[in-house]
Write an enzyme that holds these catalytic residues in place. Structure first.
Site, PDB file in Angstrom:
ATOM      1  CG  HIS A  53     -71.768  22.325 -99.535  1.00  0.00           C
ATOM      2  ND1 HIS A  53     -71.538  20.294-100.244  1.00  0.00           N
ATOM      3  CD2 HIS A  53     -71.897  21.181 -98.318  1.00  0.00           C
ATOM      4  CE1 HIS A  53     -70.715  19.182 -99.689  1.00  0.00           C
ATOM      5  NE2 HIS A  53     -71.188  20.396 -98.173  1.00  0.00           N
ATOM      6  CD  GLU A  54     -71.439  24.532 -95.094  1.00  0.00           C
ATOM      7  OE1 GLU A  54     -72.223  23.176 -94.590  1.00  0.00           O
ATOM      8  OE2 GLU A  54     -70.196  23.755 -95.129  1.00  0.00           O
TER       9      GLU A  54
ATOM     10  CG  HIS B  59     -80.585  16.340 -94.576  1.00  0.00           C
ATOM     11  ND1 HIS B  59     -79.530  15.507 -94.690  1.00  0.00           N
ATOM     12  CD2 HIS B  59     -81.755  15.488 -94.088  1.00  0.00           C
ATOM     13  CE1 HIS B  59     -79.722  14.498 -94.510  1.00  0.00           C
ATOM     14  NE2 HIS B  59     -81.365  14.379 -93.806  1.00  0.00           N
TER      15      HIS B  59
ATOM     16  CG  HIS C 129     -75.080  19.664 -94.894  1.00  0.00           C
ATOM     17  ND1 HIS C 129     -74.821  18.341 -94.577  1.00  0.00           N
ATOM     18  CD2 HIS C 129     -73.971  20.050 -94.939  1.00  0.00           C
ATOM     19  CE1 HIS C 129     -73.373  18.261 -95.476  1.00  0.00           C
ATOM     20  NE2 HIS C 129     -73.011  19.262 -95.174  1.00  0.00           N
TER      21      HIS C 129
HETATM   22 ZN   LIG Z   1     -71.229  18.752 -96.403  1.00  0.00          ZN
END
Ligand SMILES: [Zn+2]
Length: 628
Positions: free
Chosen positions: A411-412, A418, A415
């Site tokens: 998940h991290e 991105h 980010h």
């Molecule tokens: Zn998040």
């Protein structure tokens, strides 16, 4: 709202209970270097940091000297913006170092003071720059166009300026803006009152479970005991919790109504018809995106009802009740992964994203962007910070050798990728992405991990566990959050129409919505009458305005894009890079369109529901096979 720092959670936890972890008994000095991030590339020493701090303070003073001059000529207009963004860029570097260093061990007060210094500088910078927007807005469009024609370097600020001008009709005179800003002291009261009453002063119900255990139902105990296997106990837990809210529904209701009236006060004074329009307009998101979410989810309620019936079957229950929803479908499976195994797994998982993506993830492992191991005093939880522009993002983890850790890292990393690609592809001015698109990359990564694991695990138990947790995530994030979004909309409409809005009204509105969503009338799930008071238990309603719908849209877009990536391969990945690299160079809706989805159509919803049904097919097949 722009995001450069993500603390992620799909759960309704808004207060970070303990920020410092003490339970580890391991000191940071005993953690091997290979598991620590390297923030010495930001600054080699505090002396270097101090030099930049002084430089920023001097530049803030120089920025102030441009006040009142922006409209004079294109040169001054450009120089003001140039200085402003250059200070901001340096400030992000300064604060990134301060926060990362402080988070390593929150007990070290010298590091905390770096943090406080950078926060103070941030406030001063905000104050010093507060003249910029009003000065731009005070100029007529012709003059701004003339400046852009004269000074080619201004093109870097084109989108930034056009966004300020877009809000011209909703920006007031300096004096009116001042009055609105000062009203914040009053309109923040419902949130403060809620926090005190909800967390501290409201008496919690005390119950006795079937085995004689006495429990005081605070929020943490409620979250724990609503998942127990004994059905009578979980019924008692949920009934006691929400019947307790019934006693205070008028207090909670008056407070929430006050908050909604505050929202309307701002919207109306900013010349919007509705709060929804005003909230969504900050990111130029059309109201139809919100309407589409709610109507599409209504259309797809039969998919939720199918899941609820499957849940009842798996739990061996004849009639599923709302209090059964939090019991895990299957016993949790213990997957063990140390850091190296987790990294290796993820490099495999991300293969559908293409070689470029995988090699950047590998780079984040090799070049020490990530701090893995929990130690005494380290900040708990996990986050990705892509604040500083020239180097690379950082990830804080608290690795516990389990699947949860791998999933959090996936998940991290979303980010981080991105931020990394946006920083690399956009100028600093357009690099930071909006909240509306912030959770898409992270959620795609989690989806890819889940897909991969389902194919990889050997036993039916493991498969059912993964598929079941995935469906629970879709229920709580897509359906539940949309029901919240609908409730929020309904209570705002009441105030906007000038109708009364009491706690009792709220309970009725909430109960009707939940009954519809959960299929009370078609027997999918019985929603007992005390569920009507659940709204009082959700702090988001009083703390945020039209925020929660983004949990739902993010997961829908991410699920749909992950399906496209898996089915279509590289062409879909290439399109997805429009979001990864896009920063805020375009509005969120346009970035999603460029990634291959139209937020106003049904496509994302159709793909997500097809995926959900496919997962249920898989589960039913396993269950059938097991029965034979
Ligand atoms: Zn998040």
């Amino acid at each position: 709202m722009k995001v450069f720092y993500n603390i992620c959670s799909y759960f309704l936890v808004i207060i970070m209970a303990t920020q410092i972890s003490f339970a580890q008994n391991k000191e940071r000095k005993d953690v091997p270097e290979k598991y620590k991030w390297d923030n010495s590339i930001i600054y080699k020493s505090v002396d270097e940091w101090n030099k930049d701090k002084e430089a920023i303070q001097a530049q803030i003073e120089s920025l102030k000297s441009f006040q009142g001059k922006m409209g004079k000529n294109s040169e001054l207009f450009y120089t003001t913006l140039r200085i402003y963004f250059d200070i901001y860029k340096l400030y992000y570097k300064l604060s990134d170092y301060a926060f990362r260093t402080a988070d390593e061990d929150l007990r070290i007060s010298a590091n905390q003071s770096l943090n406080q210094i950078s926060t103070t500088i941030g406030t001063k910078l905000g104050e010093a720059a507060s003249f910029i927007n009003p000065e731009i807005l005070s100029m007529d469009a012709e003059r701004i166009k003339k400046f852009f024609d004269e000074k080619k370097e201004l093109s870097e600020f084109k989108f930034y300026i056009s966004d300020i001008l877009r809000l011209r009709a909703h920006t007031l005179s300096a004096r009116e803006e001042e009055i609105l800003a000062s009203a914040g002291l009053i309109t923040s009261t419902p949130s403060e009152l809620h926090s005190i009453f909800y967390n501290a002063e409201k008496p919690n119900p005390k119950i006795k479970l079937s085995k004689g255990e006495q429990v005081e139902l605070n929020s943490a105990a409620f979250n724990k005991y609503r998942t127990v296997q004994n059905r009578k106990d979980r019924e008692l837990v949920m009934r006691s919790m929400f019947e307790n809210y019934k006693k205070y529904q008028n207090t909670f209701g008056a407070n929430l109504a006050g908050k909604v009236r505050g929202d309307y006060f701002y919207a109306k004074n900013r010349k919007y018809e509705t709060v929804l329009e005003s909230s969504l307009n900050s990111n130029n998101i059309p109201v139809s995106v919100y309407e589409n979410l709610i109507s599409q989810i209504h259309k797809n309620l039969p998919t939720l009802h199918r899941f609820l019936k499957l849940k009842a079957k798996m739990l061996g229950i004849d009639k599923l009740h709302y209090y059964d929803l939090y019991v895990p479908l299957v016993k949790s499976v213990d997957f063990k992964y140390n850091v190296e195994e987790g990294q290796k797994l993820l490099l495999d998982v991300f293969k559908p994203m293409g070689q470029e993506y995988v090699s950047t993830v590998k780079k984040s492992f090799d070049e020490k962007w990530i701090d893995y191991i929990p130690s005494n005093g380290k900040r708990s939880g996990a986050y990705s910070s892509g604040a500083q522009y020239d180097l690379h993002p950082y990830i804080l983890m608290n690795w516990t050798d389990d699947f949860e850790s791998v999933s959090t890292l996936a998940h991290e990393l979303g980010h981080t990728m991105h931020s990394y690609y946006s920083n690399k592809s956009q100028s600093f001015v357009d690099a930071q992405y909006a909240t509306f698109v912030a959770e898409i990359a992270s959620t795609i990564n989690e989806t890819l991990l889940n897909n991969y694991m389902v194919n990889k695990v050997k036993t039916d138990e493991e498969k059912l566990y993964l598929l079941g947790s995935y469906l629970d995530l879709l229920r709580t994030t897509i359906f539940r959050q949309t029901s919240f979004a609908e409730f929020e909309w309904e209570i705002h409409k009441k105030i906007e129409k000038g109708e009364p809005l009491t706690g009792e009204d709220m309970s009725k509105i909430y109960y009707d919505i939940v009954k519809t969503y959960y299929g009370n009338d078609n027997g999918a799930c019985i929603v007992d009458d005390y569920i009507a008071y659940e709204w009082a238990h959700i702090p988001h309603f009083v703390n945020y305005t039209y925020y929660v719908y983004q949990y739902s849209t993010s997961l829908i877009y991410a699920t749909a894009l992950a399906e496209k990536i898996v089915n279509e391969g590289q062409p879909a990945v290439d399109k997805f890079y429009n979001i990864l690299k896009g920063g805020s160079s375009a509005y969120p809706i346009d970035l999603i369109k460029k990634a291959g989805l139209d937020p106003l159509s049904s496509e994302a919803f159709d793909l997500t529901m097809a995926k959900m049904n496919k997962v249920m097919d898989q589960m039913e097949e396993i269950i059938k096979k097991k029965k034979k």
